[in-house]
Motif scaffolding. Sequence first.
Motif, short mmCIF file in Angstrom:
data_model
loop_
_atom_site.label_atom_id
_atom_site.label_comp_id
_atom_site.label_asym_id
_atom_site.label_seq_id
_atom_site.Cartn_x
_atom_site.Cartn_y
_atom_site.Cartn_z
N ASP A 1 0.83 -1.20 0.00
CA ASP A 1 0.00 0.00 0.00
C ASP A 1 0.87 1.26 0.00
O ASP A 1 2.10 1.19 -0.08
CB ASP A 1 -0.99 -0.01 1.17
N GLN A 2 0.21 2.41 0.08
CA GLN A 2 0.92 3.69 -0.04
C GLN A 2 1.88 3.95 1.12
O GLN A 2 2.74 4.81 1.03
CB GLN A 2 -0.10 4.83 -0.16
N SER A 3 1.72 3.20 2.19
CA SER A 3 2.59 3.39 3.36
C SER A 3 3.67 2.32 3.48
O SER A 3 4.39 2.27 4.48
CB SER A 3 1.74 3.42 4.64
N THR B 1 -8.60 0.98 -2.35
CA THR B 1 -8.53 1.63 -3.65
C THR B 1 -7.32 1.07 -4.38
O THR B 1 -6.22 1.05 -3.82
CB THR B 1 -8.41 3.15 -3.48
N VAL B 2 -7.51 0.60 -5.60
CA VAL B 2 -6.44 -0.08 -6.33
C VAL B 2 -6.01 0.74 -7.54
O VAL B 2 -6.84 1.14 -8.35
CB VAL B 2 -6.90 -1.48 -6.81
N SER B 3 -4.71 0.97 -7.65
CA SER B 3 -4.16 1.64 -8.83
C SER B 3 -3.37 0.62 -9.64
O SER B 3 -2.32 0.16 -9.21
CB SER B 3 -3.24 2.79 -8.43
N SER B 4 -3.90 0.28 -10.83
CA SER B 4 -3.23 -0.69 -11.70
C SER B 4 -2.58 0.00 -12.91
O SER B 4 -2.19 -0.68 -13.86
CB SER B 4 -4.22 -1.76 -12.17
N SER B 5 -2.47 1.32 -12.87
CA SER B 5 -1.80 2.03 -13.96
C SER B 5 -0.32 1.68 -13.97
O SER B 5 0.36 1.75 -12.94
CB SER B 5 -1.95 3.54 -13.80
N ALA B 6 0.18 1.31 -15.14
CA ALA B 6 1.59 0.96 -15.29
C ALA B 6 2.46 2.21 -15.29
O ALA B 6 1.96 3.32 -15.53
CB ALA B 6 1.79 0.18 -16.59
N ASP C 1 4.61 5.27 -16.40
CA ASP C 1 4.54 6.11 -17.61
C ASP C 1 3.16 6.10 -18.26
O ASP C 1 3.03 6.43 -19.44
CB ASP C 1 5.60 5.72 -18.64
N THR C 2 2.13 5.71 -17.51
CA THR C 2 0.76 5.81 -18.02
C THR C 2 -0.04 6.71 -17.09
O THR C 2 0.37 7.01 -15.96
CB THR C 2 0.06 4.43 -18.10
N GLN C 3 -1.20 7.14 -17.57
CA GLN C 3 -2.06 8.03 -16.79
C GLN C 3 -2.45 7.37 -15.47
O GLN C 3 -2.89 6.23 -15.42
CB GLN C 3 -3.33 8.33 -17.60
N GLY C 4 -2.27 8.12 -14.37
CA GLY C 4 -2.70 7.64 -13.06
C GLY C 4 -1.71 6.75 -12.34
O GLY C 4 -2.04 6.23 -11.26
N TYR C 5 -0.50 6.59 -12.89
CA TYR C 5 0.50 5.75 -12.22
C TYR C 5 0.86 6.36 -10.87
O TYR C 5 1.11 7.55 -10.75
CB TYR C 5 1.75 5.63 -13.10
N PHE C 6 0.90 5.51 -9.85
CA PHE C 6 1.26 5.94 -8.50
C PHE C 6 2.55 5.27 -8.03
O PHE C 6 2.73 4.07 -8.20
CB PHE C 6 0.16 5.55 -7.49
N THR C 7 3.41 6.06 -7.42
CA THR C 7 4.43 5.54 -6.53
C THR C 7 3.86 5.68 -5.12
O THR C 7 2.80 6.31 -4.94
CB THR C 7 5.73 6.34 -6.64
N ALA C 8 4.53 5.14 -4.13
CA ALA C 8 4.02 5.30 -2.77
C ALA C 8 3.89 6.77 -2.38
O ALA C 8 2.84 7.18 -1.85
CB ALA C 8 4.92 4.54 -1.79
N PRO C 9 4.89 7.62 -2.64
CA PRO C 9 4.74 9.04 -2.26
C PRO C 9 3.61 9.75 -3.00
O PRO C 9 2.86 10.53 -2.40
CB PRO C 9 6.11 9.65 -2.63
N LEU D 1 -3.81 0.45 -2.86
CA LEU D 1 -2.92 -0.65 -3.26
C LEU D 1 -2.18 -0.26 -4.53
O LEU D 1 -2.79 0.21 -5.51
CB LEU D 1 -3.71 -1.93 -3.50
N LEU D 2 -0.88 -0.46 -4.54
CA LEU D 2 -0.04 -0.14 -5.69
C LEU D 2 0.14 -1.39 -6.54
O LEU D 2 0.86 -2.31 -6.16
CB LEU D 2 1.31 0.39 -5.21
N ASP D 3 -0.55 -1.42 -7.67
CA ASP D 3 -0.59 -2.61 -8.53
C ASP D 3 -0.10 -2.26 -9.92
O ASP D 3 -0.74 -2.57 -10.92
CB ASP D 3 -2.04 -3.14 -8.57
N SER D 4 1.06 -1.59 -10.00
CA SER D 4 1.54 -1.15 -11.31
C SER D 4 1.88 -2.32 -12.23
O SER D 4 1.90 -2.16 -13.45
CB SER D 4 2.77 -0.25 -11.15
N SER D 5 2.09 -3.51 -11.67
CA SER D 5 2.31 -4.70 -12.50
C SER D 5 1.02 -5.18 -13.16
O SER D 5 1.05 -5.94 -14.12
CB SER D 5 2.89 -5.84 -11.66
#
Length: 207
Positions: A39-41, A92-97, A99-107, A124-128
């Motif tokens: 997660d973000q933390s 809340t799940v972020s599946s953006s890869a 370099d795509t719109q909405g991509y999240f790192t933890a910060p 949840l960070l689900d960039s994969s």
Amino acid sequence: MIALSRRTALAAALAFGFAAPALAEPELGQPAPAFKAMDQSGHERSLSDYLGKTVVLEWTNSGCPYVGKHYGSGTMQALQAKATGEGVVWLTVSSSAPDTQGYFTAPTARLWKSKVHSAATAILLDSSGKVGRAYGAKNTPHMFIIDKAGKIAYMGGIDDRPYADPASLKGAKPYVALALADLQAGRPVATPVSKPYGCSVKYGSAD
């Protein structure tokens, strides 16, 4: 010769896509796909941690106007706050890869959560895309509710108004809110499946 024939048959099957079927999407009333994600933390979240609790999965994309409709109006945060106040786990799940719109790192996820005043339990960070693909998540927002037994109780849109215009919220049928109310009251979910809408999930290329 037999081994060669089998190799040839396998190669042909792979070429036509028969040997490696796609992941099955979740089914209503069946166990929800297991997952683990950070997660973000920096904490690992696992679905198995929440057995005995109702869990909401909300796919998001901070740059999507459909997501913006619900967060800009405050309706998403209000629903999150009500649900979590009643003991629901909201992920809340972020599946953006990358370099795509909405991509999240933890910060950046932490900054966004604070900026929009999200009342979700975690992001949840689900960039994969592993979690998103396991659930067949197609849109942002795409919503799933998992009941206390760990089974899919609802999947689909947050409501019945597939528009980005905030004015469309007036008079909308709030499928997720109604499904949560049904579960809270011990009733069968009246509308357990609906058509999701929104921006496409920005998956990267599958491995």
